[in-house]
Design a protein around this motif. Structure first.
Motif, mmCIF file in Angstrom:
data_model
loop_
_atom_site.group_PDB
_atom_site.id
_atom_site.type_symbol
_atom_site.label_atom_id
_atom_site.label_comp_id
_atom_site.label_asym_id
_atom_site.label_seq_id
_atom_site.Cartn_x
_atom_site.Cartn_y
_atom_site.Cartn_z
ATOM 1 N N ARG A 58 2.862 4.471 -2.894
ATOM 2 C CA ARG A 58 1.700 3.588 -2.732
ATOM 3 C C ARG A 58 2.129 2.123 -2.711
ATOM 4 O O ARG A 58 1.660 1.329 -1.890
ATOM 5 C CB ARG A 58 0.678 3.809 -3.830
ATOM 6 N N ALA A 59 3.051 1.759 -3.594
ATOM 7 C CA ALA A 59 3.541 0.374 -3.627
ATOM 8 C C ALA A 59 4.207 0.009 -2.298
ATOM 9 O O ALA A 59 4.001 -1.086 -1.770
ATOM 10 C CB ALA A 59 4.512 0.187 -4.787
ATOM 11 N N ARG A 60 4.987 0.931 -1.746
ATOM 12 C CA ARG A 60 5.653 0.678 -0.457
ATOM 13 C C ARG A 60 4.630 0.559 0.669
ATOM 14 O O ARG A 60 4.764 -0.282 1.555
ATOM 15 C CB ARG A 60 6.655 1.796 -0.162
ATOM 16 N N LEU A 61 3.596 1.396 0.662
ATOM 17 C CA LEU A 61 2.524 1.281 1.660
ATOM 18 C C LEU A 61 1.868 -0.093 1.584
ATOM 19 O O LEU A 61 1.682 -0.760 2.610
ATOM 20 C CB LEU A 61 1.459 2.352 1.427
ATOM 21 N N LYS A 62 1.525 -0.525 0.381
ATOM 22 C CA LYS A 62 0.884 -1.826 0.195
ATOM 23 C C LYS A 62 1.808 -2.955 0.656
ATOM 24 O O LYS A 62 1.364 -3.902 1.307
ATOM 25 C CB LYS A 62 0.469 -2.016 -1.256
ATOM 26 N N GLU A 63 3.078 -2.837 0.336
ATOM 27 C CA GLU A 63 4.061 -3.840 0.752
ATOM 28 C C GLU A 63 4.151 -3.923 2.277
ATOM 29 O O GLU A 63 4.147 -5.014 2.850
ATOM 30 C CB GLU A 63 5.422 -3.474 0.159
ATOM 31 N N GLU A 64 4.223 -2.783 2.917
ATOM 32 C CA GLU A 64 4.346 -2.743 4.383
ATOM 33 C C GLU A 64 3.068 -3.256 5.046
ATOM 34 O O GLU A 64 3.123 -3.989 6.038
ATOM 35 C CB GLU A 64 4.673 -1.324 4.839
ATOM 36 N N ILE A 65 1.917 -2.891 4.521
ATOM 37 C CA ILE A 65 0.640 -3.369 5.059
ATOM 38 C C ILE A 65 0.569 -4.893 4.935
ATOM 39 O O ILE A 65 0.167 -5.591 5.872
ATOM 40 C CB ILE A 65 -0.534 -2.669 4.344
ATOM 41 N N SER A 66 0.992 -5.409 3.810
ATOM 42 C CA SER A 66 0.989 -6.852 3.596
ATOM 43 C C SER A 66 1.995 -7.547 4.509
ATOM 44 O O SER A 66 1.678 -8.556 5.144
ATOM 45 C CB SER A 66 1.308 -7.153 2.129
ATOM 46 N N ARG A 67 3.200 -7.028 4.582
ATOM 47 C CA ARG A 67 4.261 -7.620 5.404
ATOM 48 C C ARG A 67 3.862 -7.701 6.872
ATOM 49 O O ARG A 67 4.176 -8.648 7.574
ATOM 50 C CB ARG A 67 5.544 -6.809 5.258
ATOM 51 N N ARG A 68 3.123 -6.705 7.323
ATOM 52 C CA ARG A 68 2.688 -6.659 8.721
ATOM 53 C C ARG A 68 1.364 -7.384 8.958
ATOM 54 O O ARG A 68 0.818 -7.325 10.043
ATOM 55 C CB ARG A 68 2.553 -5.198 9.160
ATOM 56 N N LYS A 69 0.861 -8.038 7.908
ATOM 57 C CA LYS A 69 -0.384 -8.818 8.017
ATOM 58 C C LYS A 69 -1.577 -7.937 8.387
ATOM 59 O O LYS A 69 -2.431 -8.316 9.165
ATOM 60 C CB LYS A 69 -0.252 -9.960 9.032
ATOM 61 N N LEU A 70 -1.650 -6.745 7.786
ATOM 62 C CA LEU A 70 -2.704 -5.783 8.095
ATOM 63 C C LEU A 70 -3.730 -5.642 6.965
ATOM 64 O O LEU A 70 -4.613 -4.805 7.046
ATOM 65 C CB LEU A 70 -2.086 -4.407 8.393
ATOM 66 N N LYS A 71 -3.636 -6.462 5.932
ATOM 67 C CA LYS A 71 -4.509 -6.301 4.762
ATOM 68 C C LYS A 71 -5.995 -6.397 5.093
ATOM 69 O O LYS A 71 -6.817 -5.800 4.406
ATOM 70 C CB LYS A 71 -4.141 -7.323 3.696
ATOM 71 N N ALA A 72 -6.357 -7.104 6.125
ATOM 72 C CA ALA A 72 -7.767 -7.211 6.496
ATOM 73 C C ALA A 72 -8.266 -5.974 7.235
ATOM 74 O O ALA A 72 -9.464 -5.799 7.421
ATOM 75 C CB ALA A 72 -7.992 -8.450 7.373
ATOM 76 N N PHE A 73 -7.347 -5.085 7.632
ATOM 77 C CA PHE A 73 -7.688 -3.942 8.479
ATOM 78 C C PHE A 73 -7.406 -2.581 7.830
ATOM 79 O O PHE A 73 -7.982 -1.580 8.214
ATOM 80 C CB PHE A 73 -6.910 -4.018 9.801
ATOM 81 N N VAL A 74 -6.497 -2.571 6.852
ATOM 82 C CA VAL A 74 -6.031 -1.321 6.245
ATOM 83 C C VAL A 74 -5.977 -1.503 4.733
ATOM 84 O O VAL A 74 -5.527 -2.539 4.234
ATOM 85 C CB VAL A 74 -4.617 -0.959 6.762
ATOM 86 N N ARG A 75 -6.410 -0.481 4.018
ATOM 87 C CA ARG A 75 -6.386 -0.503 2.552
ATOM 88 C C ARG A 75 -5.623 0.714 2.060
ATOM 89 O O ARG A 75 -5.827 1.826 2.569
ATOM 90 C CB ARG A 75 -7.825 -0.461 2.030
ATOM 91 N N ALA A 76 -4.740 0.519 1.078
ATOM 92 C CA ALA A 76 -4.029 1.628 0.428
ATOM 93 C C ALA A 76 -4.477 1.685 -1.018
ATOM 94 O O ALA A 76 -4.354 0.699 -1.751
ATOM 95 C CB ALA A 76 -2.525 1.428 0.521
ATOM 96 N N SER A 77 -5.025 2.818 -1.436
ATOM 97 C CA SER A 77 -5.594 2.966 -2.774
ATOM 98 C C SER A 77 -5.016 4.173 -3.500
ATOM 99 O O SER A 77 -4.577 5.138 -2.880
ATOM 100 C CB SER A 77 -7.114 3.171 -2.678
ATOM 101 N N LYS A 78 -5.086 4.116 -4.826
ATOM 102 C CA LYS A 78 -4.746 5.263 -5.662
ATOM 103 C C LYS A 78 -5.863 6.282 -5.556
ATOM 104 O O LYS A 78 -7.016 5.931 -5.362
ATOM 105 C CB LYS A 78 -4.673 4.855 -7.130
ATOM 106 N N SER A 79 -5.496 7.532 -5.743
ATOM 107 C CA SER A 79 -6.489 8.590 -5.852
ATOM 108 C C SER A 79 -6.132 9.442 -7.055
ATOM 109 O O SER A 79 -4.953 9.617 -7.366
ATOM 110 C CB SER A 79 -6.475 9.448 -4.592
#
Length: 137
Positions: free
Chosen positions: A33-54
């Motif tokens: 999950r941390a790596r997903l969040k890091e990659e989403i942030s690095r690619r500037k996708l935070k406004a379009f994609v969310r990674a959450s715990k379940s």
């Protein structure tokens, strides 16, 4: 358009070590999950994609489970090494990563729409694809 075009859930359920089903937390789900969040942030996708715990997704015996909505595609046996492929292929291009699909929970179409990104963010993705030799379509 909804706030997030894709929402990724990572099972982070914990069970006692003696539980025969095991748990995703013991198999590295927090790092995934941390790596997903890091990659989403690095690619500037935070406004379009969310990674959450379940909490438990009832598939812990199959390794770390990741579910991508709105398509309801379930992935199992996900490792840190799979994160970039999930982001590049599924999140960005709308392609299901078939080798990871948890077929007992599978849903969604095989080809999904690519993310709808502003031109500046799309250009960043195209440059990244060229820099790494990956596809950016």
């Amino acid at each position: 358009m909804p706030r997030y075009q894709r929402h990724v859930f990572v099972c982070t359920n914990e069970r006692p070590p003696e539980d025969p089903k095991g748990c995703c937390a013991a198999k590295g789900s927090e790092a995934i999950r941390a790596r997903l969040k890091e990659e989403i942030s690095r690619r500037k996708l935070k406004a379009f994609v969310r990674a959450s715990k379940s909490s438990c997704l009832a598939n812990c015996s199959e390794g770390v489970t990741v579910v991508v909505y709105p398509e309801a595609v379930w992935y199992s046996k996900v490792t840190l090494g799979d994160v970039d492929e999930i982001v590049e292929r599924h999140i960005l291009r709308g392609e299901v990563v078939e080798r990871l699909v948890a077929h007992s929970f599978a849903g969604g179409p095989a080809k999904l729409p690519a993310l709808q990104l502003p031109e500046s963010v799309a250009a960043l993705q195209a440059r990244r694809g060229k820099d790494t030799g990956g596809s950016s379509d």
